[in-house]
Design a protein around this motif. Sequence first.
Motif, PDB file in Angstrom:
ATOM      1  N   LEU A 118       0.854  -1.181   0.000  1.00 52.21           N
ATOM      2  CA  LEU A 118       0.000   0.000   0.000  1.00 52.21           C
ATOM      3  C   LEU A 118       0.890   1.230   0.000  1.00 52.21           C
ATOM      4  O   LEU A 118       1.685   1.426   0.913  1.00 52.21           O
ATOM      5  N   GLY A 119       0.775   2.032  -1.019  1.00 56.30           N
ATOM      6  CA  GLY A 119       1.610   3.217  -1.129  1.00 56.30           C
ATOM      7  C   GLY A 119       0.836   4.479  -0.785  1.00 56.30           C
ATOM      8  O   GLY A 119      -0.387   4.506  -0.809  1.00 56.30           O
ATOM      9  N   MET A 120       1.576   5.513  -0.426  1.00 54.33           N
ATOM     10  CA  MET A 120       0.951   6.790  -0.081  1.00 54.33           C
ATOM     11  C   MET A 120       1.963   7.908  -0.242  1.00 54.33           C
ATOM     12  O   MET A 120       3.163   7.683  -0.278  1.00 54.33           O
ATOM     13  N   GLU A 124      -5.053   4.748   5.115  1.00 54.50           N
ATOM     14  CA  GLU A 124      -6.313   4.431   5.810  1.00 54.50           C
ATOM     15  C   GLU A 124      -7.379   3.987   4.809  1.00 54.50           C
ATOM     16  O   GLU A 124      -8.065   2.988   5.013  1.00 54.50           O
ATOM     17  N   LEU A 125      -7.513   4.722   3.714  1.00 56.59           N
ATOM     18  CA  LEU A 125      -8.490   4.358   2.682  1.00 56.59           C
ATOM     19  C   LEU A 125      -8.167   3.001   2.069  1.00 56.59           C
ATOM     20  O   LEU A 125      -9.033   2.128   1.966  1.00 56.59           O
ATOM     21  N   SER A 142      -8.803   0.113   4.406  1.00 56.02           N
ATOM     22  CA  SER A 142     -10.235  -0.151   4.608  1.00 56.02           C
ATOM     23  C   SER A 142     -10.800  -0.980   3.461  1.00 56.02           C
ATOM     24  O   SER A 142     -11.782  -1.699   3.630  1.00 56.02           O
ATOM     25  N   ILE A 143     -10.161  -0.906   2.306  1.00 57.84           N
ATOM     26  CA  ILE A 143     -10.555  -1.724   1.151  1.00 57.84           C
ATOM     27  C   ILE A 143      -9.903  -3.097   1.235  1.00 57.84           C
ATOM     28  O   ILE A 143     -10.559  -4.122   1.072  1.00 57.84           O
ATOM     29  N   ALA A 144      -8.605  -3.140   1.493  1.00 61.37           N
ATOM     30  CA  ALA A 144      -7.852  -4.399   1.501  1.00 61.37           C
ATOM     31  C   ALA A 144      -8.149  -5.241   2.739  1.00 61.37           C
ATOM     32  O   ALA A 144      -8.071  -6.459   2.687  1.00 61.37           O
ATOM     33  N   LYS A 145      -8.450  -4.627   3.866  1.00 56.27           N
ATOM     34  CA  LYS A 145      -8.723  -5.307   5.134  1.00 56.27           C
ATOM     35  C   LYS A 145      -7.646  -6.349   5.464  1.00 56.27           C
ATOM     36  O   LYS A 145      -7.913  -7.544   5.542  1.00 56.27           O
ATOM     37  N   LYS A 181       3.258   8.175  11.161  1.00 58.79           N
ATOM     38  CA  LYS A 181       1.827   8.323  11.433  1.00 58.79           C
ATOM     39  C   LYS A 181       0.998   7.879  10.225  1.00 58.79           C
ATOM     40  O   LYS A 181       0.022   7.149  10.360  1.00 58.79           O
ATOM     41  N   ALA A 182       1.404   8.320   9.028  1.00 62.98           N
ATOM     42  CA  ALA A 182       0.678   7.943   7.815  1.00 62.98           C
ATOM     43  C   ALA A 182       0.742   6.439   7.579  1.00 62.98           C
ATOM     44  O   ALA A 182      -0.269   5.812   7.236  1.00 62.98           O
ATOM     45  N   LYS A 183       1.900   5.834   7.789  1.00 67.08           N
ATOM     46  CA  LYS A 183       2.024   4.383   7.599  1.00 67.08           C
ATOM     47  C   LYS A 183       1.235   3.615   8.653  1.00 67.08           C
ATOM     48  O   LYS A 183       0.720   2.526   8.378  1.00 67.08           O
ATOM     49  N   SER A 184       1.112   4.168   9.849  1.00 72.04           N
ATOM     50  CA  SER A 184       0.372   3.504  10.920  1.00 72.04           C
ATOM     51  C   SER A 184      -1.125   3.461  10.656  1.00 72.04           C
ATOM     52  O   SER A 184      -1.846   2.702  11.306  1.00 72.04           O
ATOM     53  N   GLU A 185      -1.594   4.238   9.699  1.00 74.87           N
ATOM     54  CA  GLU A 185      -3.012   4.201   9.327  1.00 74.87           C
ATOM     55  C   GLU A 185      -3.440   2.808   8.884  1.00 74.87           C
ATOM     56  O   GLU A 185      -4.626   2.496   8.906  1.00 74.87           O
ATOM     57  N   ILE A 186      -2.482   1.971   8.516  1.00 74.64           N
ATOM     58  CA  ILE A 186      -2.818   0.629   8.040  1.00 74.64           C
ATOM     59  C   ILE A 186      -3.551  -0.188   9.097  1.00 74.64           C
ATOM     60  O   ILE A 186      -4.335  -1.069   8.782  1.00 74.64           O
ATOM     61  N   ALA A 187      -3.341   0.131  10.361  1.00 69.35           N
ATOM     62  CA  ALA A 187      -3.977  -0.635  11.439  1.00 69.35           C
ATOM     63  C   ALA A 187      -5.349  -0.091  11.837  1.00 69.35           C
ATOM     64  O   ALA A 187      -6.030  -0.698  12.652  1.00 69.35           O
TER      65      ALA A 187
END
Length: 133
Positions: free
Chosen positions: A18-20, A27-28, A31-34, A59-65
């Motif tokens: 997941l890239g950003m 986060e988006l 929420s799709i990949a779960k 912080k941005a990478k931690s959105e994965i959780a």
Amino acid sequence: MYHILYIDLETEFLILELGMNHFGEIELLSSIAKPDYAVITNIGESHIEHLGSRIGIAKAKSEIAYSFSSDDVLFLPRDSDVFEDLISLNSFLQPEQIVSFGSNTTLNHPSAKHYQKIAYSKKNENLFMKENF
């Protein structure tokens, strides 16, 4: 070329990156990949211009959780100089949901189980996490 739209219903495992480059994108996507498991491999300086600092990147990478259920697991790089920040950013997770990896054994953080090596065996499809290999 293969991508996520080509997987079929019999797919048991899927590894996604997941890239950003802005807040909210991971986060988006998560929420799709779960994801059941997520690995933050490192906190570099890519996209620092949009995220402000390496702590912003963490912080941005931690959105994965953010979309985790209670049995999902986050793997964090203990060798990172922002490891303590990653722990703090993910403090909403239960301690058993955080696993650290890396060669740094001097940190004794109560919020993360630590493994020096993690290995996957294709033969019996098991993820081995042992403190000493």
